[in-house]
Design a protein around this motif. Structure first.
Motif, PDB file in Angstrom:
ATOM      1  N   SER A  26       0.814  -1.222   0.000  1.00 47.35           N
ATOM      2  CA  SER A  26       0.000   0.000   0.000  1.00 47.35           C
ATOM      3  C   SER A  26       0.843   1.266   0.000  1.00 47.35           C
ATOM      4  CB  SER A  26      -0.927  -0.002   1.223  1.00 47.35           C
ATOM      5  OG  SER A  26      -0.189   0.199   2.424  1.00 47.35           O
ATOM      6  N   ARG A  27       2.136   1.135   0.320  1.00 46.52           N
ATOM      7  CA  ARG A  27       3.020   2.299   0.379  1.00 46.52           C
ATOM      8  C   ARG A  27       3.913   2.422  -0.848  1.00 46.52           C
ATOM      9  NH1 ARG A  27      -0.206   2.614   4.014  1.00 46.52           N
ATOM     10  NH2 ARG A  27       0.134   3.681   6.013  1.00 46.52           N
ATOM     11  N   MET A  28       3.739   1.555  -1.825  1.00 47.18           N
ATOM     12  CA  MET A  28       4.580   1.587  -3.015  1.00 47.18           C
ATOM     13  C   MET A  28       3.840   2.273  -4.154  1.00 47.18           C
ATOM     14  SD  MET A  28       6.487  -2.147  -2.877  1.00 47.18           S
ATOM     15  CE  MET A  28       7.576  -1.709  -4.259  1.00 47.18           C
ATOM     16  N   GLY A  29       4.594   2.995  -4.975  1.00 46.40           N
ATOM     17  CA  GLY A  29       3.988   3.681  -6.100  1.00 46.40           C
ATOM     18  C   GLY A  29       3.411   2.719  -7.123  1.00 46.40           C
ATOM     19  N   ARG A  30       4.103   1.622  -7.348  1.00 47.24           N
ATOM     20  CA  ARG A  30       3.629   0.581  -8.257  1.00 47.24           C
ATOM     21  C   ARG A  30       3.409  -0.677  -7.429  1.00 47.24           C
ATOM     22  NH1 ARG A  30       6.776  -1.686 -13.680  1.00 47.24           N
ATOM     23  NH2 ARG A  30       5.077  -3.042 -14.393  1.00 47.24           N
ATOM     24  N   ARG A  31       2.187  -1.137  -7.391  1.00 47.12           N
ATOM     25  CA  ARG A  31       1.855  -2.271  -6.527  1.00 47.12           C
ATOM     26  C   ARG A  31       2.651  -3.507  -6.924  1.00 47.12           C
ATOM     27  NH1 ARG A  31      -1.855  -2.983  -2.697  1.00 47.12           N
ATOM     28  NH2 ARG A  31      -2.444  -5.117  -2.173  1.00 47.12           N
ATOM     29  N   PRO A  32       3.277  -4.175  -5.968  1.00 50.04           N
ATOM     30  CA  PRO A  32       4.073  -5.351  -6.304  1.00 50.04           C
ATOM     31  C   PRO A  32       3.205  -6.563  -6.616  1.00 50.04           C
ATOM     32  CG  PRO A  32       4.031  -5.049  -3.931  1.00 50.04           C
ATOM     33  CD  PRO A  32       3.333  -3.860  -4.528  1.00 50.04           C
ATOM     34  N   GLU A  33       3.783  -7.503  -7.306  1.00 51.41           N
ATOM     35  CA  GLU A  33       3.147  -8.808  -7.493  1.00 51.41           C
ATOM     36  C   GLU A  33       3.450  -9.637  -6.250  1.00 51.41           C
ATOM     37  OE1 GLU A  33       3.521 -12.815 -10.296  1.00 51.41           O
ATOM     38  OE2 GLU A  33       4.643 -10.995 -10.810  1.00 51.41           O
ATOM     39  N   VAL A  34       2.450 -10.310  -5.715  1.00 57.16           N
ATOM     40  CA  VAL A  34       2.634 -11.143  -4.528  1.00 57.16           C
ATOM     41  C   VAL A  34       2.441 -12.607  -4.911  1.00 57.16           C
ATOM     42  CG1 VAL A  34       1.850 -11.686  -2.198  1.00 57.16           C
ATOM     43  CG2 VAL A  34       1.863  -9.304  -2.990  1.00 57.16           C
ATOM     44  N   ALA A  35       3.457 -13.413  -4.660  1.00 53.74           N
ATOM     45  CA  ALA A  35       3.389 -14.851  -4.895  1.00 53.74           C
ATOM     46  C   ALA A  35       3.190 -15.539  -3.548  1.00 53.74           C
ATOM     47  CB  ALA A  35       4.675 -15.347  -5.567  1.00 53.74           C
ATOM     48  N   ASP A  36       2.022 -16.117  -3.344  1.00 52.81           N
ATOM     49  CA  ASP A  36       1.669 -16.755  -2.077  1.00 52.81           C
ATOM     50  C   ASP A  36       2.054 -18.232  -2.140  1.00 52.81           C
ATOM     51  OD1 ASP A  36       0.568 -17.730   0.239  1.00 52.81           O
ATOM     52  OD2 ASP A  36      -1.469 -17.018  -0.158  1.00 52.81           O
ATOM     53  N   MET A  37       3.160 -18.588  -1.487  1.00 49.00           N
ATOM     54  CA  MET A  37       3.651 -19.956  -1.561  1.00 49.00           C
ATOM     55  C   MET A  37       2.710 -20.954  -0.901  1.00 49.00           C
ATOM     56  SD  MET A  37       7.767 -19.727  -1.039  1.00 49.00           S
ATOM     57  CE  MET A  37       7.886 -21.498  -1.344  1.00 49.00           C
ATOM     58  N   CYS A  38       1.882 -20.501   0.009  1.00 49.81           N
ATOM     59  CA  CYS A  38       0.921 -21.382   0.673  1.00 49.81           C
ATOM     60  C   CYS A  38      -0.070 -21.962  -0.330  1.00 49.81           C
ATOM     61  CB  CYS A  38       0.194 -20.607   1.765  1.00 49.81           C
ATOM     62  SG  CYS A  38      -0.902 -21.599   2.790  1.00 49.81           S
ATOM     63  N   ARG A  39      -0.279 -21.262  -1.418  1.00 52.89           N
ATOM     64  CA  ARG A  39      -1.227 -21.695  -2.445  1.00 52.89           C
ATOM     65  C   ARG A  39      -0.531 -22.373  -3.631  1.00 52.89           C
ATOM     66  NH1 ARG A  39      -6.204 -19.292  -1.513  1.00 52.89           N
ATOM     67  NH2 ARG A  39      -6.190 -17.624   0.055  1.00 52.89           N
ATOM     68  N   MET A  40       0.747 -22.644  -3.483  1.00 56.62           N
ATOM     69  CA  MET A  40       1.515 -23.241  -4.573  1.00 56.62           C
ATOM     70  C   MET A  40       1.921 -24.669  -4.245  1.00 56.62           C
ATOM     71  SD  MET A  40       4.043 -20.116  -5.669  1.00 56.62           S
ATOM     72  CE  MET A  40       3.408 -18.651  -6.454  1.00 56.62           C
ATOM     73  N   ASN A  41       2.246 -25.383  -5.289  1.00 53.82           N
ATOM     74  CA  ASN A  41       2.774 -26.737  -5.137  1.00 53.82           C
ATOM     75  C   ASN A  41       4.292 -26.666  -5.233  1.00 53.82           C
ATOM     76  OD1 ASN A  41       3.188 -29.556  -5.144  1.00 53.82           O
ATOM     77  ND2 ASN A  41       3.022 -29.618  -7.377  1.00 53.82           N
ATOM     78  N   ILE A  42       4.961 -26.763  -4.086  1.00 59.57           N
ATOM     79  CA  ILE A  42       6.420 -26.689  -4.018  1.00 59.57           C
ATOM     80  C   ILE A  42       6.914 -27.967  -3.337  1.00 59.57           C
ATOM     81  CG2 ILE A  42       8.417 -25.386  -3.231  1.00 59.57           C
ATOM     82  CD1 ILE A  42       6.740 -23.751  -5.112  1.00 59.57           C
ATOM     83  N   VAL A  43       7.666 -28.776  -4.059  1.00 56.91           N
ATOM     84  CA  VAL A  43       8.146 -30.032  -3.482  1.00 56.91           C
ATOM     85  C   VAL A  43       9.568 -29.840  -2.957  1.00 56.91           C
ATOM     86  CG1 VAL A  43       6.702 -31.377  -5.055  1.00 56.91           C
ATOM     87  CG2 VAL A  43       9.083 -30.911  -5.662  1.00 56.91           C
ATOM     88  N   PRO A  44       9.995 -30.660  -2.003  1.00 60.30           N
ATOM     89  CA  PRO A  44      11.351 -30.531  -1.459  1.00 60.30           C
ATOM     90  C   PRO A  44      12.422 -30.733  -2.529  1.00 60.30           C
ATOM     91  CG  PRO A  44      10.001 -31.915  -0.049  1.00 60.30           C
ATOM     92  CD  PRO A  44       9.215 -31.689  -1.303  1.00 60.30           C
ATOM     93  N   PHE A  45      13.604 -30.185  -2.247  1.00 51.87           N
ATOM     94  CA  PHE A  45      14.732 -30.330  -3.164  1.00 51.87           C
ATOM     95  C   PHE A  45      15.130 -31.792  -3.300  1.00 51.87           C
ATOM     96  CE2 PHE A  45      19.296 -30.791  -3.819  1.00 51.87           C
ATOM     97  CZ  PHE A  45      19.459 -30.094  -5.008  1.00 51.87           C
ATOM     98  N   SER A  46      15.429 -32.177  -4.526  1.00 52.59           N
ATOM     99  CA  SER A  46      15.933 -33.522  -4.801  1.00 52.59           C
ATOM    100  C   SER A  46      16.841 -33.435  -6.016  1.00 52.59           C
ATOM    101  CB  SER A  46      14.779 -34.491  -5.076  1.00 52.59           C
ATOM    102  OG  SER A  46      15.280 -35.769  -5.422  1.00 52.59           O
ATOM    103  N   TYR A  47      18.014 -34.030  -5.935  1.00 53.14           N
ATOM    104  CA  TYR A  47      18.956 -33.966  -7.042  1.00 53.14           C
ATOM    105  C   TYR A  47      18.333 -34.555  -8.302  1.00 53.14           C
ATOM    106  CZ  TYR A  47      22.635 -32.698  -3.772  1.00 53.14           C
ATOM    107  OH  TYR A  47      23.392 -32.047  -2.841  1.00 53.14           O
ATOM    108  N   GLY A  48      18.406 -33.774  -9.380  1.00 54.50           N
ATOM    109  CA  GLY A  48      17.933 -34.253 -10.672  1.00 54.50           C
ATOM    110  C   GLY A  48      16.431 -34.280 -10.823  1.00 54.50           C
ATOM    111  N   SER A  49      15.700 -33.653  -9.888  1.00 53.59           N
ATOM    112  CA  SER A  49      14.236 -33.735  -9.971  1.00 53.59           C
ATOM    113  C   SER A  49      13.660 -32.806 -11.027  1.00 53.59           C
ATOM    114  CB  SER A  49      13.625 -33.400  -8.603  1.00 53.59           C
ATOM    115  OG  SER A  49      13.925 -32.063  -8.248  1.00 53.59           O
ATOM    116  N   GLY A  50      14.360 -31.723 -11.330  1.00 57.60           N
ATOM    117  CA  GLY A  50      13.831 -30.757 -12.283  1.00 57.60           C
ATOM    118  C   GLY A  50      12.727 -29.921 -11.660  1.00 57.60           C
ATOM    119  N   ASP A  51      12.218 -28.968 -12.424  1.00 55.70           N
ATOM    120  CA  ASP A  51      11.144 -28.099 -11.949  1.00 55.70           C
ATOM    121  C   ASP A  51       9.805 -28.660 -12.414  1.00 55.70           C
ATOM    122  OD1 ASP A  51      12.835 -26.418 -10.640  1.00 55.70           O
ATOM    123  OD2 ASP A  51      12.920 -24.910 -12.224  1.00 55.70           O
TER     124      ASP A  51
END
Length: 199
Positions: A26-51
């Protein structure tokens, strides 16, 4: 280049960290984009897993942003597991996005929220080092305290009012500062000047 990207790494989409993020937005001249990780599918790191999940979206969003703000509650004296997982995934050099080279040339900041009077000792150090490894320019930290589980009060949220201007300032103007003020005994990098946003 796009707007500022705020990565909300809380287990709650409407918790105290989200309140702090909304105050900043609310204090920024250009509103930022907010990425809510709680609503995303993020899996733990694993070698060679890819994105194979939403980390690919976050990589693209970082590449298209002008700057990045990580926002996390303090969970058991450290950053949230969501943010730790993301940093592990982003730090995998085998999955850097096209055009990123050896990292992202972006300025980055941290918003942390918690109930203790100060941040735990050394809280910021892993984030500073991760940002440095990804060739991000560390801007600083704002710690927003809440009391007895209540939403943060105005005197705490007021710290964020000046941060928007810092984020939107041109990089390398001398306005960007970092604070390790809550990590007594942890040496700051040679180029870092201690600073609090509300001073």
């Amino acid at each position: 280049m796009g707007s500022c990207l705020v990565i909300l790494a809380s287990a709650r989409s409407r918790g105290n960290t989200a309140i702090a993020v909304e105050r900043l937005a609310s204090r920024m001249g250009r509103r930022p984009e907010v990425a809510d990780m709680c609503r995303m599918n993020i899996v733990p790191f694993s070698y060679g897993s890819g994105d194979c999940d939403d980390v690919a979206r976050l990589r693209r969003a970082i590449s298209e942003s002008s700057s990045v703000v990580f926002a996390t509650p303090v969970y058991w004296y450290a950053m949230s597991a969501l943010l730790k997982t993301l940093l592990e995934r982003l730090g995998d050099p085998s999955h850097q996005p096209p055009g990123a080279g050896t990292g992202w040339e972006r300025s980055t900041w941290l918003i942390a929220t918690g109930g203790d009077p100060v941040l735990p000792l050394g809280f910021e150090v892993p984030l500073i080092r991760a940002a440095t490894a990804m060739r991000m320019h560390w801007g600083g930290t704002v710690y927003v305290r809440s009391h007895d589980g209540e939403p943060p009060q105005e005197d705490e949220l007021r710290q964020l009012d000046g941060l928007g201007g810092e984020i939107e300032a041109p990089p390398h103007t001398g306005r960007h500062r970092v604070t390790l003020s809550h990590a007594e005994g942890v040496p700051a990098p040679a180029s870092v000047v201690p600073h609090r946003w509300d001073r």
